[in-house]
Design an enzyme around this catalytic site. Sequence first.
Site, short mmCIF file in Angstrom:
data_model
loop_
_atom_site.label_atom_id
_atom_site.label_comp_id
_atom_site.label_asym_id
_atom_site.label_seq_id
_atom_site.Cartn_x
_atom_site.Cartn_y
_atom_site.Cartn_z
N LYS A 145 18.69 -27.13 24.96
CA LYS A 145 18.62 -27.23 23.50
C LYS A 145 19.93 -27.76 22.93
CE LYS A 145 15.31 -23.43 23.20
NZ LYS A 145 15.08 -22.05 22.76
N GLY A 181 20.52 -21.44 22.08
CA GLY A 181 20.23 -20.10 22.57
C GLY A 181 18.79 -19.96 23.00
N ASP A 182 18.57 -19.04 23.92
CA ASP A 182 17.21 -18.71 24.32
C ASP A 182 17.20 -17.28 24.85
OD1 ASP A 182 14.51 -20.28 24.72
OD2 ASP A 182 14.67 -18.82 26.34
N SER A 183 16.15 -16.55 24.54
CA SER A 183 16.03 -15.16 24.98
C SER A 183 14.69 -14.93 25.66
CB SER A 183 16.13 -14.20 23.78
OG SER A 183 17.36 -14.32 23.12
N GLY A 199 20.44 -16.42 26.76
CA GLY A 199 21.28 -17.51 27.23
C GLY A 199 21.96 -18.18 26.06
#
EC number: 3.6.1.9
Length: 197
Positions: A55, A71-73, A108
């Site tokens: 991203k 970001g990524d969760s 992340g």
Amino acid sequence: MQIVLASQSPSRRKILNSAGVEPLIHPADVDEDALLHSLNGSAPEEIVRQLALAKAQVVAPSYPGDVVIGGDSMLLIDATLQGKPHTREATIERWKQQRGNKATLITGHAIIFGDEVIVESSSTNIHFAEASDVDIERYADSGEPLECAGAFTLEALGGWFIDSIEGDPSSVIGLSLPVVRRALYRLGFNASDFWNM
């Protein structure tokens, strides 16, 4: 110079807003399903780091003089990594699995400034309450958890159904302020350089 958030997540934006930052929002166009497929078999932390990095890398070329954050969760429960449920039915199914259980929310982070790239993940243990079937269905009906990693929010209605967390609350909401602060320091900035005051 500003912080550019490579995300359309209202929760990530609210975290930065509450910390004094008004980020520029530029959602990244990333084929997450294809990336997840290519990362099959990777460690959960590596998967969320790579999603966050993808991203940030898509957005960063448009903002060479700014700090870009991706970001990524995802929720790790019973050795299975789960993203957003997207549907009422999937939300109910997940909540019936996770109620009364413990899981780990992994977020992340990818922070890019010029040629410098910092990628890190943070993990927080979540202790889910023994939510009733009625509450699970009403929570799913609210629509709130449908686009949230792990099918829950900590800061809104979902907070009713979290008994405790072990770790960074901002990471659970979608962006770890400690991770971002450390990255800014490594890049030679202060967190306060980005406060809109």
